[in-house]
Design an enzyme around this catalytic site. Structure first.
Site, mmCIF file in Angstrom:
data_model
loop_
_atom_site.group_PDB
_atom_site.id
_atom_site.type_symbol
_atom_site.label_atom_id
_atom_site.label_comp_id
_atom_site.label_asym_id
_atom_site.label_seq_id
_atom_site.Cartn_x
_atom_site.Cartn_y
_atom_site.Cartn_z
ATOM 1 N N SER A 190 0.841 -1.264 -0.461
ATOM 2 C CA SER A 190 0.104 0.278 0.187
ATOM 3 C C SER A 190 1.309 0.843 0.355
ATOM 4 O O SER A 190 2.097 1.613 0.123
ATOM 5 C CB SER A 190 -1.161 -0.173 1.038
ATOM 6 O OG SER A 190 -1.822 1.061 1.110
ATOM 7 N N TYR A 226 -1.951 -1.365 10.531
ATOM 8 C CA TYR A 226 -2.122 -2.021 8.695
ATOM 9 C C TYR A 226 -1.169 -1.681 7.970
ATOM 10 O O TYR A 226 -0.097 -2.377 7.151
ATOM 11 C CB TYR A 226 -3.268 -0.676 8.063
ATOM 12 C CG TYR A 226 -3.590 -1.570 6.594
ATOM 13 C CD1 TYR A 226 -3.961 -2.837 5.843
ATOM 14 C CD2 TYR A 226 -3.355 -0.072 5.499
ATOM 15 C CE1 TYR A 226 -4.727 -2.704 4.826
ATOM 16 C CE2 TYR A 226 -3.632 -0.512 4.448
ATOM 17 C CZ TYR A 226 -3.678 -1.717 3.776
ATOM 18 O OH TYR A 226 -3.720 -2.200 1.937
HETATM 19 P P1 NAP Z 1 -10.974 -6.661 -1.051
HETATM 20 O O1 NAP Z 1 -12.402 -6.281 -1.291
HETATM 21 O O2 NAP Z 1 -11.667 -5.968 0.533
HETATM 22 O O3 NAP Z 1 -10.868 -8.097 -0.663
HETATM 23 C C1 NAP Z 1 -10.125 -9.180 0.045
HETATM 24 C C2 NAP Z 1 -9.941 -10.530 -0.438
HETATM 25 O O4 NAP Z 1 -8.800 -10.480 0.655
HETATM 26 C C3 NAP Z 1 -11.146 -11.319 -0.423
HETATM 27 O O5 NAP Z 1 -11.174 -11.879 -1.743
HETATM 28 C C4 NAP Z 1 -10.760 -11.747 0.966
HETATM 29 O O6 NAP Z 1 -11.587 -13.114 0.249
HETATM 30 C C5 NAP Z 1 -9.822 -11.862 1.123
HETATM 31 N N1 NAP Z 1 -9.224 -12.206 2.816
HETATM 32 C C6 NAP Z 1 -9.677 -11.534 3.229
HETATM 33 N N2 NAP Z 1 -9.228 -11.786 4.787
HETATM 34 C C7 NAP Z 1 -8.560 -13.108 4.489
HETATM 35 C C8 NAP Z 1 -8.848 -13.932 5.441
HETATM 36 N N3 NAP Z 1 -8.507 -14.116 6.684
HETATM 37 N N4 NAP Z 1 -8.203 -15.780 4.456
HETATM 38 C C9 NAP Z 1 -9.215 -15.552 3.205
HETATM 39 N N5 NAP Z 1 -8.912 -15.048 2.652
HETATM 40 C C10 NAP Z 1 -9.096 -13.344 2.803
HETATM 41 O O7 NAP Z 1 -9.626 -5.773 -1.366
HETATM 42 P P2 NAP Z 1 -8.644 -4.650 -1.571
HETATM 43 O O8 NAP Z 1 -9.629 -3.670 -1.003
HETATM 44 O O9 NAP Z 1 -9.252 -5.179 -3.160
HETATM 45 O O10 NAP Z 1 -7.869 -4.554 -1.538
HETATM 46 C C11 NAP Z 1 -6.630 -5.985 -1.730
HETATM 47 C C12 NAP Z 1 -4.941 -5.826 -1.153
HETATM 48 O O11 NAP Z 1 -5.341 -4.574 -1.891
HETATM 49 C C13 NAP Z 1 -4.703 -6.043 -0.282
HETATM 50 O O12 NAP Z 1 -3.869 -6.222 0.337
HETATM 51 C C14 NAP Z 1 -4.862 -4.652 0.532
HETATM 52 O O13 NAP Z 1 -4.533 -4.062 1.690
HETATM 53 C C15 NAP Z 1 -4.894 -4.199 -0.836
HETATM 54 N N6 NAP Z 1 -4.716 -2.171 -0.709
HETATM 55 C C16 NAP Z 1 -6.122 -2.048 -1.203
HETATM 56 C C17 NAP Z 1 -6.110 -0.579 -1.389
HETATM 57 C C18 NAP Z 1 -7.669 0.305 -2.046
HETATM 58 O O14 NAP Z 1 -7.450 1.717 -1.733
HETATM 59 N N7 NAP Z 1 -8.865 -1.025 -2.211
HETATM 60 C C19 NAP Z 1 -5.194 0.311 -1.496
HETATM 61 C C20 NAP Z 1 -3.376 0.120 -1.024
HETATM 62 C C21 NAP Z 1 -3.227 -1.152 -0.338
HETATM 63 P P3 NAP Z 1 -13.274 -13.379 0.912
HETATM 64 O O15 NAP Z 1 -14.227 -12.271 1.775
HETATM 65 O O16 NAP Z 1 -14.013 -14.857 0.470
HETATM 66 O O17 NAP Z 1 -12.742 -13.860 2.662
#
Ligand code: NAP
Length: 253
Positions: free
Chosen positions: A147, A160
């Site tokens: 991130s 985080y």
């Molecule tokens: P998201 O929409 O919240 O989706 C999270 C994914 O991770 C889902 O597929 C979820 O699957 C899985 N997951 C979460 N906890 C889990 C667990 N305990 N065991 C197994 N699977 C788990 O995530 P996102 O926002 O797209 O983010 C993806 C990545 O990018 C993350 O690493 C996040 O930190 C990073 N990121 C995101 C942003 C943002 O603004 N969105 C910004 C910076 C970095 P289930 O729901 O099926 O459990």
């Protein structure tokens, strides 16, 4: 000719958001995708359906990533799925994407919160990469999703950001370790990215969030997926140990 034809990829957390967009993008390049999820089977199936509708190939892999034996469960399903689809258990691309975030007043985070965030965001990518080593093909690709928050101070997300700092160390040290095999290991660091959650349908909140980006917007998950796809490509073979900023200029100040 698609660039990843004949390759296999595991994308963790591919049931929605950036992981889903990445799975779809890599599948468009011809890779067979293992769509990992933790809890939401319906959404993971939707990712597979979207890939198949596009003419791609994918299968789901379920493993909750903060419980004992999680990585063994993941690799049991992964290897079974790979064997069924391609007759081998070789993995060409690993995208460590699954993650959770939590905000809080600095000074109030509990040990339980610390352990949970580190379990999903740092322990799991570490153990998944370690377990993937015998499967990873020479000239393979590892992409760890961090991130932009590791590069700017936001005290309510200190916990985080610490987990993502750990992920970046994973990239650095394994890039050196795996270079003799031609395997690259890179970090992709998104900024605020629309992952389909309700907050991104609230115009006033989106306007606030957009201010972080030099482009005055929030990313679409596909914007980040394109950067991951580059890191996964042959063209990126001379890039390893890198921090690829996919934050829309959020770090420009
Ligand atoms: P998201 O929409 O919240 O989706 C999270 C994914 O991770 C889902 O597929 C979820 O699957 C899985 N997951 C979460 N906890 C889990 C667990 N305990 N065991 C197994 N699977 C788990 O995530 P996102 O926002 O797209 O983010 C993806 C990545 O990018 C993350 O690493 C996040 O930190 C990073 N990121 C995101 C942003 C943002 O603004 N969105 C910004 C910076 C970095 P289930 O729901 O099926 O459990």
């Amino acid at each position: 000719m698609a660039k990843l034809t004949g390759r296999t990829a595991l994308v963790t957390g591919a049931s929605r958001g950036i992981g889903r967009a990445t799975a779809i993008r890599l599948a468009q390049e011809g890779a067979l995708i293992a769509v990992h999820y933790g809890h939401d089977e319906t959404s993971a199936r939707e990712t597979v359906d979207a890939i198949e509708k596009d003419g791609g190939r994918a299968f789901t892999v379920r493993a909750e990533l903060d419980v004992p034996g999680d990585v063994d469960v993941l690799f049991q399903s992964l290897e079974q799925g790979l064997a069924e689809h391609v007759g081998a258990t070789t993995l060409d691309i690993l995208v460590n994407n699954a993650g959770i975030s939590e905000k809080g007043e600095p000074g109030t985070f509990s040990g339980e919160q610390f352990d949970r965030l580190f379990a999903v965001n740092a322990r799991a990518p570490f153990l998944v990469l370690q377990r993937a080593l015998p499967n990873l093909a020479d000239n393979g690709r590892v992409i760890n999703i961090s991130s932009a928050l590791t590069r700017l101070a936001k005290p309510d997300e200190v916990l985080y950001a610490m987990t993502k700092g750990a992920v970046e160390q994973l990239t650095l040290h394994y890039a050196k370790h795996l270079a003799p095999r031609g395997i690259t290991v890179n970090t992709v660091a998104p900024g605020i990215t629309d992952n389909g959650s309700a907050v991104f349908s609230m115009p006033a909140v989106v306007e606030q969030m957009a201010r972080y980006s030099a482009f005055n917007g929030v990313a679409r998950a596909e914007d980040v997926a394109h950067v991951v796809a580059f890191a996964a490509s042959d063209e990126a073979r001379w890039v390893t140990g890198a921090f690829l900023d996919a934050s829309g200029g959020s770090l420009l100040g």
